[in-house]
Scaffold this active site. Structure first.
Site, PDB file in Angstrom:
ATOM      1  N   ARG A   1       0.656  -1.241  -0.291  1.00  0.00           N
ATOM      2  CA  ARG A   1      -0.115   0.180   0.165  1.00  0.00           C
ATOM      3  C   ARG A   1       1.114   1.390  -0.126  1.00  0.00           C
ATOM      4  O   ARG A   1       0.642   2.033  -0.537  1.00  0.00           O
ATOM      5  CB  ARG A   1      -0.772   0.057   1.045  1.00  0.00           C
ATOM      6  CG  ARG A   1      -2.060   1.176   0.939  1.00  0.00           C
ATOM      7  CD  ARG A   1      -2.670   0.852   2.429  1.00  0.00           C
ATOM      8  NE  ARG A   1      -2.239   1.073   3.261  1.00  0.00           N
ATOM      9  CZ  ARG A   1      -2.460   0.068   4.612  1.00  0.00           C
ATOM     10  NH1 ARG A   1      -3.366  -1.304   4.220  1.00  0.00           N
ATOM     11  NH2 ARG A   1      -1.838   0.684   5.474  1.00  0.00           N
TER      12      ARG A   1
ATOM     13  N   TYR B   1     -15.106  22.353 -10.507  1.00  0.00           N
ATOM     14  CA  TYR B   1     -16.067  21.077 -10.586  1.00  0.00           C
ATOM     15  C   TYR B   1     -17.314  20.385 -10.099  1.00  0.00           C
ATOM     16  O   TYR B   1     -17.199  20.011  -8.859  1.00  0.00           O
ATOM     17  CB  TYR B   1     -14.978  20.094 -10.953  1.00  0.00           C
ATOM     18  CG  TYR B   1     -14.821  19.185 -11.582  1.00  0.00           C
ATOM     19  CD1 TYR B   1     -15.410  18.635 -12.465  1.00  0.00           C
ATOM     20  CD2 TYR B   1     -14.713  17.599 -10.559  1.00  0.00           C
ATOM     21  CE1 TYR B   1     -15.537  17.083 -13.047  1.00  0.00           C
ATOM     22  CE2 TYR B   1     -15.083  16.229 -10.855  1.00  0.00           C
ATOM     23  CZ  TYR B   1     -15.384  16.132 -12.150  1.00  0.00           C
ATOM     24  OH  TYR B   1     -15.655  14.905 -12.605  1.00  0.00           O
TER      25      TYR B   1
ATOM     26  N   ASP C   1      -7.019  23.184  -7.764  1.00  0.00           N
ATOM     27  CA  ASP C   1      -6.872  22.328  -8.296  1.00  0.00           C
ATOM     28  C   ASP C   1      -6.512  22.578 -10.062  1.00  0.00           C
ATOM     29  O   ASP C   1      -7.617  23.155 -10.415  1.00  0.00           O
ATOM     30  CB  ASP C   1      -8.908  22.006  -9.146  1.00  0.00           C
ATOM     31  CG  ASP C   1      -9.015  21.345 -10.112  1.00  0.00           C
ATOM     32  OD1 ASP C   1      -8.652  20.656 -10.940  1.00  0.00           O
ATOM     33  OD2 ASP C   1     -10.223  20.142 -10.139  1.00  0.00           O
TER      34      ASP C   1
ATOM     35  N   LYS D   1      -6.279  13.232 -17.192  1.00  0.00           N
ATOM     36  CA  LYS D   1      -6.755  14.043 -18.230  1.00  0.00           C
ATOM     37  C   LYS D   1      -5.767  13.876 -19.279  1.00  0.00           C
ATOM     38  O   LYS D   1      -5.125  12.974 -19.179  1.00  0.00           O
ATOM     39  CB  LYS D   1      -7.466  15.149 -18.002  1.00  0.00           C
ATOM     40  CG  LYS D   1      -8.150  15.712 -16.279  1.00  0.00           C
ATOM     41  CD  LYS D   1      -9.430  14.828 -16.941  1.00  0.00           C
ATOM     42  CE  LYS D   1     -10.933  14.827 -16.004  1.00  0.00           C
ATOM     43  NZ  LYS D   1     -12.252  13.733 -15.927  1.00  0.00           N
TER      44      LYS D   1
HETATM   45  C1  LIG Z   1     -11.483  19.885 -13.209  1.00  0.00           C
HETATM   46  C2  LIG Z   1     -11.521  19.114 -12.464  1.00  0.00           C
HETATM   47  N1  LIG Z   1     -10.768  18.483 -11.060  1.00  0.00           N
HETATM   48  C3  LIG Z   1     -11.429  17.166 -11.068  1.00  0.00           C
HETATM   49  C4  LIG Z   1     -11.677  16.147 -11.591  1.00  0.00           C
HETATM   50  C5  LIG Z   1     -11.498  14.750 -11.303  1.00  0.00           C
HETATM   51  O1  LIG Z   1     -11.203  14.044 -12.342  1.00  0.00           O
HETATM   52  P1  LIG Z   1     -11.547  12.270 -11.985  1.00  0.00           P
HETATM   53  O2  LIG Z   1     -12.400  11.789 -13.172  1.00  0.00           O
HETATM   54  O3  LIG Z   1      -9.883  11.458 -12.088  1.00  0.00           O
HETATM   55  O4  LIG Z   1     -12.229  11.880 -10.617  1.00  0.00           O
HETATM   56  C6  LIG Z   1     -12.128  16.679 -13.521  1.00  0.00           C
HETATM   57  C7  LIG Z   1     -12.707  15.906 -13.984  1.00  0.00           C
HETATM   58  O5  LIG Z   1     -13.270  15.960 -15.144  1.00  0.00           O
HETATM   59  C8  LIG Z   1     -11.744  17.983 -13.918  1.00  0.00           C
HETATM   60  O6  LIG Z   1     -12.348  18.105 -14.685  1.00  0.00           O
END
Ligand SMILES: Cc1ncc(COP(=O)(O)O)c(C=O)c1O
Length: 394
Positions: free
Chosen positions: A60, A114, A187, A212
């Protein structure tokens, strides 16, 4: 990577995390799968605790496959103490928030976050006794500062914001928060640390959904959090307490994507800018929500702080209904319809914010479309958009 000679970002992408002792003469760090780690003696077993990166102790806590990726990501953020990996971008957001918040605390959350980040605040953090106040992404640092109370422990930024791409004054907000002893979280998924080095701009915890652009091939889910020295211990403690872990197979895939991040991002950028310029001249199209465009909110901050733009932006249609917008998206042939972005392929989705935002309602004169511009020839993508727009009843 050795600190002897400063490396530029493209070189870091290629060499980051490829320590000689992990490579063992291979080009790539091997995928080492394990739960149990065997020791020569009980004494050695005890010495492996508390767990340290680079010292195998238990599955882990990772092997070189995960440490290598974390180190390569960390290399992109000068001044950072370390990077931890999580099973998704959303897991990275949650752990980062939980590492700085306690019952009774208040959180300032950007209104353009988000949507699942908002849900985590409104449902899970609320249940834990943390109160969230949303602020307009166009707030000045002083306006954010005015919302800080004795109970505020963290300010969360997402820049540019989801769907509407407002770029925030990150260094300005960080300076105000730091002065009041408040943690800052960002973020940074859109720009990645290749185009925006958050820790150097004052951020304490920089979050990236590696699902992404870092992975880049729409075949893996992962998140990362890179911490300033002041926040490294708490981040590590919270993640370990919550049993967070990523598999070596996924770490390998994401590391493979990371090596080509620079060339991919520049191509996404070139194609997206070309398409956005073309869209701007179309009679059916209203404002372009793309940080590299003057008309886009926070463009000056983007110009000041970022090294580039990526393939994700929105545009407003000039009038028309959401239903007509949806039909336009349905009629596109080269743009897929689906969640996520950052892969090699182009995507188009409706970008409705009216049910989401509580602190910043904005009217763009028509419904929004969010595009992810992939690695296809941009002229083919323009032809696809041209055909779909011709049928749009603006
Ligand atoms: C700006 C942003 N932050 C976080 C995330 C979350 O990522 P995950 O889909 O890997 O959980 C996304 C997903 O679309 C996103 O667009």
């Amino acid at each position: 990577m050795s600190d002897e000679q400063p490396k530029r970002p493209d070189t870091k992408l290629v060499h980051g995390g490829r320590r000689k002792e992990w490579l063992r003469n291979m080009v790539n760090v091997p995928v080492s799968r394990t739960s149990t780690v065997l020791f020569d003696s009980v004494e050695d077993m005890h010495k492996a605790y508390p767990p340290r990166d680079g010292q195998p102790s238990y599955g882990r806590h990772g092997t070189w496959t995960q440490w290598s990726l974390a180190e390569a990501l960390n290399d992109l953020e000068p001044g950072a103490a370390g990077t931890r990996l999580y099973p998704s971008g959303s897991a990275a957001v949650s752990v980062a928030l939980l590492s700085v918040l306690r019952p009774g605390d208040e959180l300032l959350m950007v209104d353009s976050a988000y949507a699942p980040t908002r849900s985590f605040c409104d449902r899970d953090l609320k249940q834990l006794g943390v109160q969230t106040t949303y602020y307009d992404p166009l707030s000045t640092p002083d306006q954010v500062g005015a919302l800080i109370t004795d109970k505020t422990r963290a300010v969360f930024l997402e820049s540019p914001g989801s769907l509407t791409f407002e770029v925030q004054d990150v260094p300005g907000i960080c300076a105000i928060a730091k002065g009041r002893g408040v943690s800052t979280l960002l973020d940074n998924t859109w720009a990645t640390p290749f185009f925006f080095q958050a820790i150097g701009k004052g951020i304490d915890l920089s979050i990236v959904a590696c699902t992404k652009y870092i992975s880049g091939h729409s075949d893996a889910m992962m998140g990362s959090v890179t911490a300033a020295p002041s926040h490294w211990e708490k981040l590590t403690r919270t993640g370990r307490g919550l049993g967070q872990y990523v598999s070596p197979d996924d770490a390998y895939l994401v590391a493979r994507g990371l090596r080509t991040l620079g060339v991919r991002l520049r191509q996404h950028e070139l194609s997206a800018v070309k398409i956005a310029h073309w869209l701007k001249d179309q009679p059916q199209v209203g404002p372009i929500l793309h940080p590299a465009f003057h008309e886009s909110a926070g463009h000056d901050f983007w110009q000041r702080d970022f090294q580039g733009s990526t393939g994700l932006f929105s545009f407003a249609l000039r009038g028309g209904t959401k239903e007509a917008r949806d039909r336009l998206i349905d009629s596109l042939e080269l743009f897929g319809i689906g969640y996520s972005w950052g892969g090699f392929e182009s995507l188009a989705v409706p970008a409705d914010t009216d049910q989401l935002r509580t602190a910043s309602k904005r009217d763009f004169g028509g419904p929004l479309v969010r595009l992810h511009v992939g690695l296809e020839d941009p002229d083919d993508l323009i032809a696809d958009l041209e055909r779909a727009l011709a049928a749009y009843p603006a």
